[in-house]
Design an enzyme around this catalytic site. Sequence first.
Site, mmCIF file in Angstrom:
data_model
loop_
_atom_site.group_PDB
_atom_site.id
_atom_site.type_symbol
_atom_site.label_atom_id
_atom_site.label_comp_id
_atom_site.label_asym_id
_atom_site.label_seq_id
_atom_site.Cartn_x
_atom_site.Cartn_y
_atom_site.Cartn_z
ATOM 1 N N TRP A 102 0.839 -1.260 0.015
ATOM 2 C CA TRP A 102 -0.056 0.029 0.007
ATOM 3 C C TRP A 102 0.794 1.105 0.110
ATOM 4 O O TRP A 102 0.513 2.297 -0.668
ATOM 5 C CB TRP A 102 -1.175 -0.043 1.211
ATOM 6 N N ASP A 169 -0.905 7.286 6.074
ATOM 7 C CA ASP A 169 -2.060 6.146 5.826
ATOM 8 C C ASP A 169 -2.246 5.365 7.148
ATOM 9 O O ASP A 169 -1.270 4.516 7.350
ATOM 10 C CB ASP A 169 -1.774 5.363 4.674
ATOM 11 N N LYS A 193 -11.437 -1.858 8.941
ATOM 12 C CA LYS A 193 -10.329 -2.480 9.701
ATOM 13 C C LYS A 193 -10.849 -2.346 11.189
ATOM 14 O O LYS A 193 -11.465 -3.306 11.829
ATOM 15 C CB LYS A 193 -8.994 -2.298 9.791
#
Length: 357
Positions: A102, A169, A193
């Site tokens: 990511w 992030d 999440k």
Amino acid sequence: MSKVHNFSAGPCILPQEVLKQASEAVINFNNLNLSLLEISHRSKDFIEVMENARNLVRELLNVPDNYEVLFLQGGASLGFLTAAYNFMKIDGSAAYLNTGTWANKALKEAKLLGGVLEVASSKDKNYNYIPKNYQIPGNADYLHITTNNTIFGTQLKKTPISRIPIIADMSSDIFSKKINVSDYDLIYAGAQKNMGPAGTTLYIVKKSALGKTGRTIPSMLDLEVHISKDSMFNTPPVYPIYVSMLTLQWLKNNGGVEWIEGINQQKADLLYNEIDNNPLFKGTAEVDSRSNMNATFVLTNDDLKDEFDSMWQAANISGIKGHRDVGGYRASMYNALPLESVQALVDVMKELAKKHS
């Protein structure tokens, strides 16, 4: 119905009481005899949801008054580009710490707008560690970090000391531990999440840092536009925001971020202790970089794979198959996963070792 121990990496486990309340709202929200899914997002009932959600973020993370809280769409994948558009100046540059899939994707999106310096990378060892002792350029517009790497099971333990603004992030570890929001000019995080279902993305942004790029920003990517419209420049994802609000209220009711940080540490300690002491398993991430959210590990004897898989499946354990880039197993221990579920996995690991001792 027998309990399923849900270790899914995301979308992931949510509190049962949240799921129950959220399911009821699909049929009849706020005793309106209307579904949450069919009322106007401009109605006072949903505006109250939005405000409650934003206020809970502020309270749980001690967000300073000079920061705005937004619930938008597009996931962290759109956040990669949104961050760059709002913080990289025309003819500017940005610094990126590459710690996994990511982080690498965020770096790739930023290259569309300007110069990008990869200050450090752990790609040389398949991203199994967090780089240290790297230099952060003082003339870059910002430093971008990914605080937790779900695929490779690594996590930043400390915020870098930086002379330039930091963008983070935090998709897979926000609300799992205490943070100092003022260390960052922008935090963004997909909900799926620790916060809610997929479909909304949280942005926490320092207002004074915006509007300085000198570039024209498309409206849907312009954080100042979304601030001016209170997260409602377009129709917001009402259901994910509502479930996120319920999850944040659940967290507050039980003791907040400090409470869950302690439980998350217990879960991580329990599983990593078994990985380190059971001769049939070994961790894939370096010890000082291990994630409290995603524990990655492999068998030391691949011949035992079918037997171990049958055992954990029989114990109603779900979602521990490792990502294809790492192999083996990945146990994701997000906020709503109870300690007893980790114990159930550890018990299976112990039983396998006992059978082959």
